[in-house]
Design an enzyme around this catalytic site. Structure first.
Site, PDB file in Angstrom:
ATOM      1  N   SER A 124      48.258 -85.614  68.514  1.00 41.81           N
ATOM      2  CA  SER A 124      48.450 -84.167  68.442  1.00 41.81           C
ATOM      3  C   SER A 124      47.110 -83.415  68.429  1.00 41.81           C
ATOM      4  O   SER A 124      46.304 -83.608  69.334  1.00 41.81           O
ATOM      5  CB  SER A 124      49.321 -83.846  67.235  1.00 41.81           C
ATOM      6  OG  SER A 124      50.047 -82.684  67.498  1.00 41.81           O
ATOM      7  N   HIS A 172      57.835 -85.855  68.223  1.00 43.76           N
ATOM      8  CA  HIS A 172      56.389 -85.778  67.992  1.00 43.76           C
ATOM      9  C   HIS A 172      55.987 -86.713  66.843  1.00 43.76           C
ATOM     10  O   HIS A 172      56.296 -86.428  65.679  1.00 43.76           O
ATOM     11  CB  HIS A 172      56.096 -84.313  67.630  1.00 43.76           C
ATOM     12  CG  HIS A 172      54.675 -83.943  67.641  1.00 43.76           C
ATOM     13  ND1 HIS A 172      53.923 -83.892  68.793  1.00 43.76           N
ATOM     14  CD2 HIS A 172      53.843 -83.568  66.634  1.00 43.76           C
ATOM     15  CE1 HIS A 172      52.695 -83.505  68.499  1.00 43.76           C
ATOM     16  NE2 HIS A 172      52.619 -83.310  67.185  1.00 43.76           N
TER      17      HIS A 172
HETATM   18  C1  GCU Z   1      50.982 -77.636  66.016  1.00 49.34           C
HETATM   19  C2  GCU Z   1      50.164 -77.109  67.170  1.00 49.34           C
HETATM   20  C3  GCU Z   1      49.923 -78.181  68.223  1.00 49.34           C
HETATM   21  C4  GCU Z   1      49.381 -79.431  67.582  1.00 49.34           C
HETATM   22  C5  GCU Z   1      50.268 -79.856  66.439  1.00 49.34           C
HETATM   23  C6  GCU Z   1      49.740 -81.048  65.617  1.00 49.34           C
HETATM   24  O1  GCU Z   1      52.294 -77.890  66.431  1.00 49.34           O
HETATM   25  O2  GCU Z   1      50.815 -75.987  67.705  1.00 49.34           O
HETATM   26  O3  GCU Z   1      49.020 -77.718  69.216  1.00 49.34           O
HETATM   27  O4  GCU Z   1      49.213 -80.446  68.539  1.00 49.34           O
HETATM   28  O5  GCU Z   1      50.411 -78.805  65.509  1.00 49.34           O
HETATM   29  O6  GCU Z   1      48.549 -81.276  65.581  1.00 49.34           O
HETATM   30  O7  GCU Z   1      50.574 -81.711  64.968  1.00 49.34           O
END
Ligand code: GCU
Length: 342
Positions: A181, A324
């Site tokens: 992420s 995710h």
């Molecule tokens: C949020 C953010 C993302 C990121 C994510 C994370 O959702 O909007 O861009 O990748 O956090 O790091 O878990």
């Protein structure tokens, strides 16, 4: 296969021009690399994972033109002699093991792993006086093209690489950087900036990571600049109202990893990261790898579906089911991608 319209092509640019563009307009310029990195072992568990491995907590003291900064690194290594491949993992927690880091399994596969808890480098907020940010920005103020937090976290991965290269048991040609992420965005940036990495593994990195910004159906530059402006340089905000004015797109970040390998992992139910645009970024980065005489992205002429893994090229890829997350399936894919090179 359908492609995104008006995608600037990196193929006619040199790597240093691509990197300058990405730093000046998106991530900001990073602090200078340390001129010395000194390790002190703070804790040593020689009986980790049923005695198959050692686990050390190490303090890395970095000295550079900005002064001095010390941060902890966790090092788990199997007791299997030498030529051990290794991951440098930027993680969300300082737990070993962790839900994003199944350490025993990684060790059982013959890999060592160096872990940095990202907020030990600097807090994940807009405080630029915290930890390393405070060392490089003593008054907490940045110029428009000074790096944000992603740049500082990427800096730490490169400092850990300096340390990894002093460890005689590791295979110095097989040290990769990985993150999930926001830390997948960071891994891609570290991979672009440091040619010593074997591969940069971007797990579900999404917007401002592996996913093309143009025509995204997930997070936009405007979304990310509203919620997490401090991850980037101030210049990035110029593009939040008009993505078409961006003189590059995220495939430039993937391309900038060439000539070493890069890997993009997506999860089918991770709409916010726009898996389709993560895939299309790999497709769009292929030409740059080919220009350098590399294999590029070997993939069928269609959009990906769950279970696809494309491991033949220097741009690796998989699409798993689920949401995710940085899970076992991702790690196993990364390990088999590296292992095929034996
Ligand atoms: C949020 C953010 C993302 C990121 C994510 C994370 O959702 O909007 O861009 O990748 O956090 O790091 O878990």
């Amino acid at each position: 296969m359908e492609m995104i319209n008006n995608l600037p092509d990196p193929v006619n640019f040199r790597k240093d021009e691509i990197i300058t563009m990405l730093l000046k307009e998106e991530y900001g310029f990073l602090p200078a690399r340390p001129y010395s990195v000194t390790a002190t072992v703070e804790q040593n568990d020689n009986n980790f994972a049923a005695g198959k491995a050692s686990l050390k907590k190490i303090s890395l003291c970095c000295k550079g033109e900005w002064g001095e900064f010390t941060f902890p690194v966790y090092y788990a290594a199997p007791k299997i002699g030498t030529s051990i491949p290794c991951f440098i993992h930027l993680n969300f927690r300082d737990l070993i093991p962790d839900k994003y880091q199944p350490t025993e399994e990684i060790i059982d596969n013959g890999y060592a792993i160096l872990t940095v808890y990202y907020q030990d480098i600097t807090a994940d907020n807009d405080d630029f006086t915290d930890k390393f940010a405070g060392v490089v920005y003593p008054d907490g103020v940045r110029e428009n093209d000074d790096c944000g937090k992603i740049g500082l976290w990427a800096w730490s991965a490169m400092a850990v690489m300096d340390y990894a290269l002093t460890l005689p048991e590791l295979d110095h040609k097989k040290i990769s950087v990985a993150g999930h992420s926001r830390l997948g965005k960071t891994a891609l940036l570290a991979g672009a900036l440091d040619k010593r990495f074997y591969c940069a593994f971007s797990n579900d990195s999404g917007c401002s990571g592996a996913a093309l910004a143009r025509e995204t159906t997930g997070e936009t530059i405007k979304n990310i600049c509203t919620t997490f402006p401090y991850w980037f340089c101030e210049n990035y905000k110029k593009y939040q109202e008009n993505v078409e004015s961006l003189p590059f797109d995220q495939h430039w970040l993937i391309a900038a990893n060439a000539p070493h390998k890069v890997y993009v992992a997506s999860a089918a139910e991770d709409g916010w990261a726009c898996p389709k645009n993560e895939y299309l970024a790999c497709v769009a980065a292929d030409g740059y790898y080919k220009k350098l005489g590399k294999e590029g992205f070997v993939h069928p002429d269609r959009l990906p579906t769950v279970g696809d893994r494309f491991h033949e090229g220097d741009i690796g890829y998989h699409m798993r089911s689920g949401t995710h997350f940085f899970g076992r399936e991702d790690w196993h894919n990364y390990i088999s991608y590296i292992n095929q090179d034996d």
